[in-house]
Design a protein around this motif. Structure first.
Motif, PDB file in Angstrom:
ATOM      1  N   PRO A   1      45.412  90.032  57.684  1.00 41.28           N
ATOM      2  CA  PRO A   1      44.056  89.903  57.150  1.00 41.28           C
ATOM      3  C   PRO A   1      43.308  88.659  57.626  1.00 41.28           C
ATOM      4  O   PRO A   1      42.086  88.576  57.474  1.00 41.28           O
ATOM      5  N   GLU A   2      44.023  87.682  58.208  1.00 36.89           N
ATOM      6  CA  GLU A   2      43.356  86.472  58.660  1.00 36.89           C
ATOM      7  C   GLU A   2      42.412  86.759  59.834  1.00 36.89           C
ATOM      8  O   GLU A   2      42.537  87.759  60.530  1.00 36.89           O
ATOM      9  N   SER A   3      41.498  85.879  60.031  1.00 34.17           N
ATOM     10  CA  SER A   3      40.593  85.986  61.173  1.00 34.17           C
ATOM     11  C   SER A   3      41.389  85.892  62.476  1.00 34.17           C
ATOM     12  O   SER A   3      42.334  85.099  62.591  1.00 34.17           O
ATOM     13  N   HIS A   4      40.993  86.703  63.470  1.00 36.45           N
ATOM     14  CA  HIS A   4      41.753  86.766  64.714  1.00 36.45           C
ATOM     15  C   HIS A   4      41.386  85.625  65.662  1.00 36.45           C
ATOM     16  O   HIS A   4      41.015  85.829  66.812  1.00 36.45           O
ATOM     17  N   THR A   5      41.538  84.420  65.179  1.00 38.11           N
ATOM     18  CA  THR A   5      41.345  83.260  66.038  1.00 38.11           C
ATOM     19  C   THR A   5      42.632  82.994  66.814  1.00 38.11           C
ATOM     20  O   THR A   5      43.709  83.497  66.467  1.00 38.11           O
ATOM     21  N   SER A   6      42.522  82.213  67.859  1.00 41.92           N
ATOM     22  CA  SER A   6      43.699  81.915  68.675  1.00 41.92           C
ATOM     23  C   SER A   6      44.767  81.181  67.862  1.00 41.92           C
ATOM     24  O   SER A   6      45.972  81.441  68.027  1.00 41.92           O
ATOM     25  N   LEU A   7      44.337  80.292  66.955  1.00 43.25           N
ATOM     26  CA  LEU A   7      45.291  79.538  66.152  1.00 43.25           C
ATOM     27  C   LEU A   7      46.026  80.463  65.174  1.00 43.25           C
ATOM     28  O   LEU A   7      47.251  80.367  65.022  1.00 43.25           O
ATOM     29  N   ASN A   8      45.294  81.359  64.511  1.00 43.09           N
ATOM     30  CA  ASN A   8      45.926  82.264  63.560  1.00 43.09           C
ATOM     31  C   ASN A   8      46.872  83.239  64.267  1.00 43.09           C
ATOM     32  O   ASN A   8      47.960  83.540  63.771  1.00 43.09           O
ATOM     33  N   LEU A   9      46.458  83.727  65.435  1.00 40.33           N
ATOM     34  CA  LEU A   9      47.323  84.637  66.191  1.00 40.33           C
ATOM     35  C   LEU A   9      48.584  83.923  66.655  1.00 40.33           C
ATOM     36  O   LEU A   9      49.688  84.491  66.611  1.00 40.33           O
ATOM     37  N   ALA A  10      48.441  82.697  67.092  1.00 40.11           N
ATOM     38  CA  ALA A  10      49.605  81.928  67.530  1.00 40.11           C
ATOM     39  C   ALA A  10      50.559  81.676  66.363  1.00 40.11           C
ATOM     40  O   ALA A  10      51.789  81.757  66.518  1.00 40.11           O
ATOM     41  N   THR A  11      50.001  81.383  65.184  1.00 42.37           N
ATOM     42  CA  THR A  11      50.832  81.172  63.996  1.00 42.37           C
ATOM     43  C   THR A  11      51.611  82.433  63.636  1.00 42.37           C
ATOM     44  O   THR A  11      52.803  82.383  63.303  1.00 42.37           O
ATOM     45  N   GLY A  12      50.939  83.599  63.712  1.00 44.95           N
ATOM     46  CA  GLY A  12      51.610  84.856  63.407  1.00 44.95           C
ATOM     47  C   GLY A  12      52.720  85.169  64.400  1.00 44.95           C
ATOM     48  O   GLY A  12      53.816  85.600  64.010  1.00 44.95           O
TER      49      GLY A  12
ATOM     50  N   LYS B   1      54.370  82.992  66.242  1.00 45.86           N
ATOM     51  CA  LYS B   1      55.429  82.002  66.063  1.00 45.86           C
ATOM     52  C   LYS B   1      56.318  82.349  64.871  1.00 45.86           C
ATOM     53  O   LYS B   1      57.558  82.227  64.933  1.00 45.86           O
ATOM     54  N   LYS B   2      55.727  82.825  63.801  1.00 48.33           N
ATOM     55  CA  LYS B   2      56.482  83.202  62.610  1.00 48.33           C
ATOM     56  C   LYS B   2      57.432  84.358  62.918  1.00 48.33           C
ATOM     57  O   LYS B   2      58.589  84.355  62.478  1.00 48.33           O
ATOM     58  N   ILE B   3      56.957  85.318  63.674  1.00 48.98           N
ATOM     59  CA  ILE B   3      57.789  86.477  64.018  1.00 48.98           C
ATOM     60  C   ILE B   3      58.950  86.072  64.920  1.00 48.98           C
ATOM     61  O   ILE B   3      60.097  86.492  64.720  1.00 48.98           O
ATOM     62  N   SER B   4      58.676  85.254  65.928  1.00 52.00           N
ATOM     63  CA  SER B   4      59.743  84.824  66.846  1.00 52.00           C
ATOM     64  C   SER B   4      60.784  83.971  66.135  1.00 52.00           C
ATOM     65  O   SER B   4      61.981  84.044  66.456  1.00 52.00           O
ATOM     66  N   ASN B   5      60.360  83.167  65.153  1.00 51.72           N
ATOM     67  CA  ASN B   5      61.313  82.357  64.388  1.00 51.72           C
ATOM     68  C   ASN B   5      62.216  83.237  63.521  1.00 51.72           C
ATOM     69  O   ASN B   5      63.421  82.984  63.388  1.00 51.72           O
ATOM     70  N   GLU B   6      61.627  84.284  62.939  1.00 50.61           N
ATOM     71  CA  GLU B   6      62.408  85.159  62.066  1.00 50.61           C
ATOM     72  C   GLU B   6      63.518  85.869  62.839  1.00 50.61           C
ATOM     73  O   GLU B   6      64.619  86.067  62.319  1.00 50.61           O
ATOM     74  N   TRP B   7      63.236  86.225  64.095  1.00 56.59           N
ATOM     75  CA  TRP B   7      64.222  86.949  64.901  1.00 56.59           C
ATOM     76  C   TRP B   7      65.046  86.020  65.806  1.00 56.59           C
ATOM     77  O   TRP B   7      65.868  86.490  66.598  1.00 56.59           O
ATOM     78  N   ASN B   8      64.824  84.710  65.696  1.00 58.01           N
ATOM     79  CA  ASN B   8      65.600  83.710  66.448  1.00 58.01           C
ATOM     80  C   ASN B   8      65.547  83.953  67.966  1.00 58.01           C
ATOM     81  O   ASN B   8      66.579  83.976  68.652  1.00 58.01           O
ATOM     82  N   ILE B   9      64.342  84.129  68.490  1.00 57.48           N
ATOM     83  CA  ILE B   9      64.195  84.411  69.926  1.00 57.48           C
ATOM     84  C   ILE B   9      63.253  83.414  70.599  1.00 57.48           C
ATOM     85  O   ILE B   9      62.761  83.663  71.704  1.00 57.48           O
ATOM     86  N   ASP B  10      63.006  82.278  69.953  1.00 53.94           N
ATOM     87  CA  ASP B  10      62.056  81.300  70.515  1.00 53.94           C
ATOM     88  C   ASP B  10      62.445  80.861  71.920  1.00 53.94           C
ATOM     89  O   ASP B  10      61.584  80.744  72.810  1.00 53.94           O
ATOM     90  N   ASP B  11      63.713  80.602  72.139  1.00 53.63           N
ATOM     91  CA  ASP B  11      64.173  80.084  73.431  1.00 53.63           C
ATOM     92  C   ASP B  11      64.550  81.192  74.410  1.00 53.63           C
ATOM     93  O   ASP B  11      65.089  80.914  75.487  1.00 53.63           O
TER      94      ASP B  11
END
Length: 304
Positions: free
Chosen positions: A207-218, A220-230
């Motif tokens: 529901p957040e505004s589709h700004t670059s910062l909000n999209l990046a936050t979303g 990042k949250k998904i990649s952290n949950e699945w432990n695939i950042d690296d």
């Protein structure tokens, strides 16, 4: 043995009146044969013949004809078969879970509504296949079976991704006809057998505004949950400025524009060059749709 069968029959008539043990005609024949046997034994007594000793085995008395022995055996088999057929057996937990998993495929694979379990035809169909299986309610499916299946798939996918060394992501965000926004992220990788695999990691309400910062936050949250950042090699998306900035500038990841999206943009731009021709074609089509007489004349080749 005759007494035991009679007791069983009386029990079924009192406690299970809807269960039919066998053909009434066969029962009548059995009663008549028993009466004839008793009369024969009685006559033998009157003439001074010794009655046979009672036997605990199924074999008939020596004075009984062979067809009576055969008939008694057939009647016993028929009774046992009838009871086994009509009396429901309690289903085991393991067997029930297997059927529940197959039932969930209607919703997870075929996208059927949960209300299908309340349909009369579907319930009758399932009962004819296995009368011991009781269909779960819609509430049980949505609150118990489906979350349990999701948890199982989630853990299995997480274990698979744990052994993967490199992953590519594709992502997209859109707004539905109901004005609800979504964000989806899919992982693509090669497993240890060098087989190409694809896993949908998330498709969530955004529901957040589709700004670059909000999209990046979303993301990042998904990649952290699945432990695939690296493990992320590259992220593929459309060529919108906001998502490109989120991937390149905010997350510092490699970005690749979607090739299909580029082709779509090229096709849309090309169609703008022939807009006047498209409008003329559209007017012709609408003319024949609005007029039944014109359509009939067209079909009869009067416009040629």
């Amino acid at each position: 043995m005759i007494t035991t069968s009679a007791n069983l029959k009386r029990h079924m008539e009192r406690k299970h009146p809807l269960v039919k043990l066998g053909d009434d005609r066969n029962d009548r024949v059995g009663v008549e044969n028993n009466e004839e046997l008793e009369a024969s034994n009685s006559n033998s007594n009157e003439h001074g013949h010794n009655m046979p000793e009672p036997s605990t085995s199924f074999s008939a008395p020596d004075s009984a004809p062979d067809n009576q022995v055969t008939h008694s055996k057939e009647k016993l088999k028929m009774t046992q078969s009838s009871v086994t057929t009509f009396v429901k057996r309690k289903m085991g937990v393991t067997h029930r879970k297997i059927i529940d998993q197959k039932l969930l495929l209607l919703f997870t694979h075929d996208y059927q509504p949960f209300s299908v379990v309340d349909d009369y035809g579907f319930k009758s169909f399932v009962a004819s296949l296995n009368s011991s299986y009781v269909l779960p309610s819609r509430k049980t499916i949505s609150n118990s079976l489906l979350p349990a299946a999701y948890e199982e798939v989630y853990n299995r996918t997480k274990n698979i991704l744990h052994d993967v060394k490199s992953i590519s992501l594709t992502t997209d965000s859109w707004t539905s006809q109901n004005s609800e926004s979504f964000l989806a992220v899919t992982a693509h990788f090669l497993n240890n057998n060098f087989e190409f695999k694809t896993c949908l990691l998330e498709c969530i309400s955004f529901p957040e505004s589709h700004t670059s910062l909000n999209l990046a936050t979303g993301l990042k949250k998904i990649s952290n949950e699945w432990n695939i950042d690296d493990k992320i090699l590259i992220v593929v998306s459309d060529n919108a400025v906001n998502i490109k900035k989120a991937i390149r500038d905010e997350l510092k990841l490699k970005h690749f524009g979607c090739y299909a999206h580029n082709l779509n943009l090229i096709a849309q731009y090309s169609l703008k060059l022939i807009t006047p021709i498209l409008e003329k074609v559209n007017n012709i089509v609408n003319f024949f749709k609005r007029s039944t007489l014109a359509r009939l004349n067209l079909e009869s080749n009067k416009f040629r």
